[in-house]
Design an enzyme around this catalytic site. Structure first.
Site, mmCIF file in Angstrom:
data_model
loop_
_atom_site.group_PDB
_atom_site.id
_atom_site.type_symbol
_atom_site.label_atom_id
_atom_site.label_comp_id
_atom_site.label_asym_id
_atom_site.label_seq_id
_atom_site.Cartn_x
_atom_site.Cartn_y
_atom_site.Cartn_z
ATOM 1 N N CYS A 28 49.588 75.733 35.842
ATOM 2 C CA CYS A 28 48.631 75.837 37.839
ATOM 3 C C CYS A 28 47.288 76.013 37.383
ATOM 4 O O CYS A 28 46.501 76.740 37.454
ATOM 5 C CB CYS A 28 48.951 76.253 38.856
ATOM 6 S SG CYS A 28 50.780 75.316 38.875
ATOM 7 N N GLU A 29 46.439 75.139 36.227
ATOM 8 C CA GLU A 29 44.498 75.616 36.105
ATOM 9 C C GLU A 29 44.798 74.641 35.496
ATOM 10 O O GLU A 29 45.024 73.865 34.308
ATOM 11 C CB GLU A 29 45.405 76.834 35.157
ATOM 12 C CG GLU A 29 45.327 77.641 35.363
ATOM 13 C CD GLU A 29 44.673 79.150 34.621
ATOM 14 O OE1 GLU A 29 43.766 78.591 33.978
ATOM 15 O OE2 GLU A 29 45.321 80.256 34.675
ATOM 16 N N ARG A 33 45.572 77.627 21.578
ATOM 17 C CA ARG A 33 44.460 77.794 21.292
ATOM 18 C C ARG A 33 43.236 76.496 21.745
ATOM 19 O O ARG A 33 42.260 76.777 21.604
ATOM 20 C CB ARG A 33 44.815 77.429 19.966
ATOM 21 C CG ARG A 33 45.548 78.773 19.217
ATOM 22 C CD ARG A 33 45.594 78.057 17.626
ATOM 23 N NE ARG A 33 44.123 78.412 16.616
ATOM 24 C CZ ARG A 33 43.616 77.482 16.485
ATOM 25 N NH1 ARG A 33 43.789 75.693 16.900
ATOM 26 N NH2 ARG A 33 42.218 77.914 16.211
ATOM 27 N N GLY A 61 45.761 84.988 6.852
ATOM 28 C CA GLY A 61 46.829 84.393 8.297
ATOM 29 C C GLY A 61 47.097 82.871 8.197
ATOM 30 O O GLY A 61 47.700 82.321 7.129
ATOM 31 N N TYR A 72 49.100 81.473 15.102
ATOM 32 C CA TYR A 72 48.257 82.125 16.135
ATOM 33 C C TYR A 72 48.563 81.206 18.201
ATOM 34 O O TYR A 72 48.504 80.771 18.153
ATOM 35 C CB TYR A 72 46.503 81.890 16.454
ATOM 36 C CG TYR A 72 45.850 82.890 15.156
ATOM 37 C CD1 TYR A 72 45.714 84.339 15.608
ATOM 38 C CD2 TYR A 72 45.200 82.398 13.714
ATOM 39 C CE1 TYR A 72 45.155 85.054 14.299
ATOM 40 C CE2 TYR A 72 45.351 82.555 13.298
ATOM 41 C CZ TYR A 72 44.903 84.473 13.179
ATOM 42 O OH TYR A 72 44.733 85.142 12.459
ATOM 43 N N GLU A 87 43.868 89.601 2.698
ATOM 44 C CA GLU A 87 43.930 89.984 4.506
ATOM 45 C C GLU A 87 44.413 88.383 4.864
ATOM 46 O O GLU A 87 43.768 87.842 5.917
ATOM 47 C CB GLU A 87 43.520 90.875 5.310
ATOM 48 C CG GLU A 87 43.381 91.773 5.421
ATOM 49 C CD GLU A 87 42.729 92.758 6.028
ATOM 50 O OE1 GLU A 87 41.775 92.240 6.509
ATOM 51 O OE2 GLU A 87 42.595 93.326 6.043
HETATM 52 N N1 LLP Z 1 41.937 89.735 8.621
HETATM 53 C C1 LLP Z 1 41.504 90.834 10.053
HETATM 54 C C2 LLP Z 1 40.807 91.806 9.794
HETATM 55 C C3 LLP Z 1 40.973 90.331 11.029
HETATM 56 O O1 LLP Z 1 41.130 90.449 12.453
HETATM 57 C C4 LLP Z 1 41.546 88.933 11.089
HETATM 58 C C5 LLP Z 1 42.330 87.687 12.225
HETATM 59 C C6 LLP Z 1 42.187 87.986 10.091
HETATM 60 C C7 LLP Z 1 42.334 89.114 8.470
HETATM 61 C C8 LLP Z 1 43.397 87.065 9.577
HETATM 62 O O2 LLP Z 1 42.059 85.990 9.568
HETATM 63 P P1 LLP Z 1 42.749 84.792 8.939
HETATM 64 O O3 LLP Z 1 43.313 84.355 7.449
HETATM 65 O O4 LLP Z 1 43.888 83.924 9.844
HETATM 66 O O5 LLP Z 1 41.796 83.374 9.241
HETATM 67 N N2 LLP Z 1 43.335 83.889 17.598
HETATM 68 C C9 LLP Z 1 42.434 82.588 16.725
HETATM 69 C C10 LLP Z 1 42.628 83.491 15.217
HETATM 70 C C11 LLP Z 1 41.985 85.307 15.664
HETATM 71 C C12 LLP Z 1 41.677 85.674 14.038
HETATM 72 C C13 LLP Z 1 41.164 87.416 14.461
HETATM 73 N N3 LLP Z 1 40.945 87.802 13.152
HETATM 74 C C14 LLP Z 1 42.996 81.089 17.111
HETATM 75 O O6 LLP Z 1 43.517 80.452 17.077
HETATM 76 O O7 LLP Z 1 42.583 80.924 15.614
#
Ligand code: LLP
Length: 422
Positions: free
Chosen positions: A346-347, A314, A277, A375, A275
């Protein structure tokens, strides 16, 4: 590696001049490179060559349908966490049989919708969810394919807000309770046990916690297989980190990540579901913003740009670092100035970079915030009534607006004045 580079003195995405994109679309904007998306997907796919593996892109990282379709064309499945993401993935023509539905709080109506589509599986995170899914599937006369998300209680050594595999986190069921939950699931008539799921966190740059988690997964998989469970897949989550700061050491290569997975789990005869991202999308995108003013404060120089925390959260939320590149290459050779890049919101927390040694930008200059493809746009909001910014996808010499800028009518048009009785 990505496909943003200077050509003839101007930053390009592949063969597209970013100053032209800014001129035609306006700033701020997100710009993604097809070649980078493809490269990262292929790098991961190649790392698992010879294995029975399915790469399900984590839609939460970047849910633009142009991006999803690009990955789907290469064979990617998707990992979704809401009905909205599921609908987006299907609108981008991803086959439901390649979609995993994860998340700690699926509602019954989301479960029903996903069941009717015939998705690959649900990653279930608790006993109440297991029972609810069984009821919803039973009412629909269907069987829900499930994996149970197991919380291995390992420290992913990443930012606390994106660490998910410790026992104090809300995610998954404790390793020690997993077997009992599988035994319960086996008794619930509308569930079909197909796998095990783990995901310990995001932006992980140390493979040791991954190895610890996968070793526990192996133990559980062997136990379940020995007990007669007919598992079909192991879902290993995402989490591999990317180099946000060019000065930092490089995070582990997908090859080394894959090697650990294959070493721990490759001999069990089960499909490996991934999975990822960030590793696919982050470097494929930049946030392009224009300098509104250069403001000399009492203590420091503020570069006030037209992008803000509502466009890229972020830095504010995780103190995240994003490299900053000028679009005009000649600025790079000028003596740098220490400055804060801030937005109009405004923060005080509204910033993109703090105390950074950067070129002496002036009003009107274009600034690229690097590695914003994951993200970034997905976490944006309309805070301060700022319209959502457009997204542009580049391919070779072409670019397409894959999401236009939200208009002011769209921004304010959903409000209604209440019609109270006088
Ligand atoms: N699978 C599950 C169950 C997850 O919760 C996540 C990410 C992924 C896969 C994908 O993870 P990756 O390969 O992208 O690390 N907003 C935060 C990141 C939050 C990640 C949430 N879950 C940021 O900007 O760093």
């Amino acid at each position: 590696m990505h496909h943003f580079a200077y050509k003839a003195g101007v930053l390009h995405a592949e063969d597209v001049d970013l100053s032209n994109v800014a001129k035609s679309v306006g700033t701020p904007l997100y710009c993604y490179s097809t070649a980078t998306l493809q490269r990262h997907y292929r790098l991961l796919a190649e790392a698992f060559e010879g294995q029975n593996a399915l790469i399900c892109f984590a839609v939460k990282a970047n849910s633009n349908q142009g991006v999803l379709a690009t990955l789907a064309q290469l064979g990617a499945g998707m990992d979704v966490v809401s009905e909205g993401e599921l609908r987006r993935a299907m609108a981008a023509r991803v086959a439901p049989e390649k979609i995993i539905f994860a998340g700690v709080g699926k509602t019954r109506s989301e479960m029903a919708y996903a069941l009717k589509q015939g998705i690959l599986g649900f990653n279930v995170e608790s006993e109440p969810e297991l029972r609810a899914l069984n009821e919803v599937a039973g009412e629909l006369g269907r069987k829900a394919p499930i994996a149970i998300r197991v919380n291995p209680d390992v420290d992913a050594k990443t930012h606390a807000k994106i660490s998910t595999g410790k026992s104090e986190n809300k995610f998954g069921v404790p390793f020690a309770e997993a077997r009992a939950l599988y035994d319960l699931a086996a008794e619930l008539p509308a569930l079909d046990i197909v796998g095990i799921h783990m995901h310990i966190g995001s932006q992980i740059t140390d493979l040791a916690p991954m190895r610890a988690a996968f070793t526990l997964m192996r133990q559980l998989a062997k136990e379940l297989l020995a007990a007669g469970y007919q598992l079909r897949h192991l879902d290993l989550g995402g989490g591999l980190g990317i180099p946000y700061d060019a000065k930092d050491p490089l995070p582990p290569h997908p090859r080394d990540y894959a090697a650990i997975i294959v070493e721990c789990l490759g001999d069990l005869g089960l499909e490996l579901v991934l999975e990822p991202g960030r590793i696919i999308a982050a470097n494929s995108g930049v946030l392009l913003t224009r300098v509104i003013h250069v403001k000399e404060g009492a203590d420091r120089t503020f570069l006030i740009v037209d992008a803000a925390m509502n466009d890229l959260l972020r830095p504010t939320l995780y103190e995240a670092h994003h490299d900053i590149w000028p679009v005009r290459e000649d600025l790079k050779s000028m003596p740098p100035v220490v400055q804060d890049i801030v937005g109009p919101v405004c923060e005080t927390g509204d910033y993109i970079a703090l105390e950074r040694s950067l070129p002496p930008f002036s009003e009107g200059d274009l600034v690229a915030v690097m590695a914003a493809g994951a993200y970034g746009a997905v976490m944006s909001s309309t805070y301060n009534s700022r319209p959502l910014v457009p997204e542009v996808l580049v391919k070779g010499e072409d670019f397409a607006v894959v999401r236009p800028r939200q208009s002011y009518d769209e921004l304010i048009g959903l409000d209604r004045l209440p019609n109270w009785p006088a």
